[in-house]
Design a protein around this motif. Structure first.
Motif, PDB file in Angstrom:
ATOM      1  N   PRO A 102      -5.138  10.668  18.441  1.00  0.00           N
ATOM      2  CA  PRO A 102      -4.922   9.613  17.439  1.00  0.00           C
ATOM      3  C   PRO A 102      -4.951  10.190  16.035  1.00  0.00           C
ATOM      4  N   PRO A 103      -4.304   9.526  15.079  1.00  0.00           N
ATOM      5  CA  PRO A 103      -4.333  10.011  13.698  1.00  0.00           C
ATOM      6  C   PRO A 103      -5.707   9.805  13.072  1.00  0.00           C
ATOM      7  N   LEU A 104      -5.967  10.574  12.033  1.00  0.00           N
ATOM      8  CA  LEU A 104      -7.172  10.393  11.240  1.00  0.00           C
ATOM      9  C   LEU A 104      -6.779   9.681   9.951  1.00  0.00           C
ATOM     10  N   VAL A 105      -7.318   8.483   9.755  1.00  0.00           N
ATOM     11  CA  VAL A 105      -7.054   7.687   8.554  1.00  0.00           C
ATOM     12  C   VAL A 105      -8.125   8.021   7.525  1.00  0.00           C
ATOM     13  N   LEU A 117       0.839  -1.192   0.000  1.00  0.00           N
ATOM     14  CA  LEU A 117       0.000   0.000   0.000  1.00  0.00           C
ATOM     15  C   LEU A 117       0.876   1.244   0.000  1.00  0.00           C
ATOM     16  N   ARG A 118       0.569   2.154  -0.884  1.00  0.00           N
ATOM     17  CA  ARG A 118       1.194   3.475  -0.817  1.00  0.00           C
ATOM     18  C   ARG A 118       0.437   4.299   0.209  1.00  0.00           C
ATOM     19  N   MET A 119       1.158   4.845   1.190  1.00  0.00           N
ATOM     20  CA  MET A 119       0.541   5.610   2.264  1.00  0.00           C
ATOM     21  C   MET A 119       1.270   6.932   2.427  1.00  0.00           C
ATOM     22  N   ARG A 120       0.540   7.934   2.872  1.00  0.00           N
ATOM     23  CA  ARG A 120       1.126   9.253   3.101  1.00  0.00           C
ATOM     24  C   ARG A 120       0.738   9.735   4.498  1.00  0.00           C
ATOM     25  N   VAL A 121       1.713  10.224   5.234  1.00  0.00           N
ATOM     26  CA  VAL A 121       1.497  10.708   6.597  1.00  0.00           C
ATOM     27  C   VAL A 121       1.791  12.198   6.646  1.00  0.00           C
ATOM     28  N   ARG A 122       0.785  12.974   7.039  1.00  0.00           N
ATOM     29  CA  ARG A 122       1.018  14.373   7.370  1.00  0.00           C
ATOM     30  C   ARG A 122       1.083  14.465   8.888  1.00  0.00           C
ATOM     31  N   PRO A 123       2.279  14.681   9.441  1.00  0.00           N
ATOM     32  CA  PRO A 123       2.412  14.697  10.907  1.00  0.00           C
ATOM     33  C   PRO A 123       1.519  15.752  11.539  1.00  0.00           C
ATOM     34  N   GLY A 124       1.034  15.451  12.744  1.00  0.00           N
ATOM     35  CA  GLY A 124       0.228  16.405  13.482  1.00  0.00           C
ATOM     36  C   GLY A 124       1.005  16.989  14.647  1.00  0.00           C
ATOM     37  N   THR A 125       0.602  18.153  15.087  1.00  0.00           N
ATOM     38  CA  THR A 125       1.274  18.806  16.215  1.00  0.00           C
ATOM     39  C   THR A 125       0.647  18.433  17.549  1.00  0.00           C
TER      40      THR A 125
END
Length: 272
Positions: free
Chosen positions: A26-29, A14-22
């Motif tokens: 939990p992350p939003l998928v 799977l190609r995945m992209r993460v935009r880090p949060g400050t």
């Protein structure tokens, strides 16, 4: 700055992209619509509260995720996504799904009742047993031509997407960011979810759920969101004056609604 990953799980990638949060939540998928790569959701990610880490991905057969040898049902894609998230080091997550990705989000929440904390369902329905759009709209969904042919996409945009896309001068958010996808990958997405429905297990999804629905959505009539709001035990329905692509065309208005919901605060509804 966002970072791309090619995450291998067994024989799948799977190609995945993460935009880090400050922030520390939990992350939003983000689960996308059929046949389009993760870049299409950039307008929403750009408008989203920077405290929220955003994780997007290309479904199998789309963008940078190779087409599988056979169609994959939602249950398999949800399991694959869960394993990929684990490889990236994530535990509990929030999940947002739009259109085709809304079905995947429902399946993921059902399969992972403890891992999925909150659920956001946008312009989506319950699958095979839903209130369908008009036949002259749905026939345009049987092929990926609207993603591959800009002239054709402009001709049918108002008919199939409704809302602001009825304006012939409106920007085309899909064509602006999407690359031509694999016709076989698109067909496999359709075949993999044929016959699937969430109706039997919707009452078992206990996660707090936000339903976002356009008032002029020819693909997924708003009646579907109203039905889902009644069946989900803990649901909030917010409607907006736009069509199927409202999450992109009204990102500046809807991203704060999503952020407020994820934070557990009172939701400020979009200005009409």
């Amino acid at each position: 700055m966002s970072v791309d990953h090619q995450v291998v799980v067994g024989r799948r990638s799977l190609r995945m992209r993460v935009r880090p949060g400050t922030g520390t939540g939990p992350p939003l998928v983000l689960a996308n619509g059929i046949g389009v790569p993760l870049e299409v959701l950039d307008p929403f990610v750009d408008a989203l509260d920077p405290a929220i880490e955003a994780v997007s991905f290309d479904a199998p057969g789309v963008g940078g995720s190779p087409t599988p040898p056979v169609p994959l049902p939602y249950q398999v894609v949800a399991s694959l996504l869960g394993s990929a998230l684990s490889k990236l080091g994530y535990g509990a997550v929030d999940v947002l799904g739009i259109s085709w990705g809304g079905g995947l989000a429902q399946q993921f929440a059902f399969q992972n009742p403890k891992r999925c904390r909150r659920l956001v369902l946008v312009a989506t329905a319950t699958g095979a047993w839903m209130m369908p759009g008009r036949p002259n709209v749905l026939r345009h969904m049987l092929t990926p031509r609207r993603h591959q042919d800009p002239v054709y996409a402009r001709q049918v945009a108002g008919l199939i997407y409704g809302g602001s896309m009825r304006n012939p001068d409106a920007p085309m958010p899909l064509q602006a960011r999407a690359q031509g996808g694999s016709s076989r990958g698109y067909a496999y997405q359709l075949l993999g979810t044929a016959g699937w429905t969430s109706l039997p297990f919707l009452p078992l999804i206990r996660q707090p759920t936000l339903l976002l629905a356009g008032e002029d959505d020819p693909i997924v009539p708003i009646a579907n969101a109203r039905m889902m709001a009644r069946l989900l035990p803990d649901a909030r329905l917010v409607t907006y004056a736009d069509g199927h692509l409202g999450l992109l065309t009204r990102a500046d208005e809807l991203a704060p609604v999503v952020a407020e919901f994820l934070a557990g605060t009172d939701i400020t509804e979009p200005v009409r």
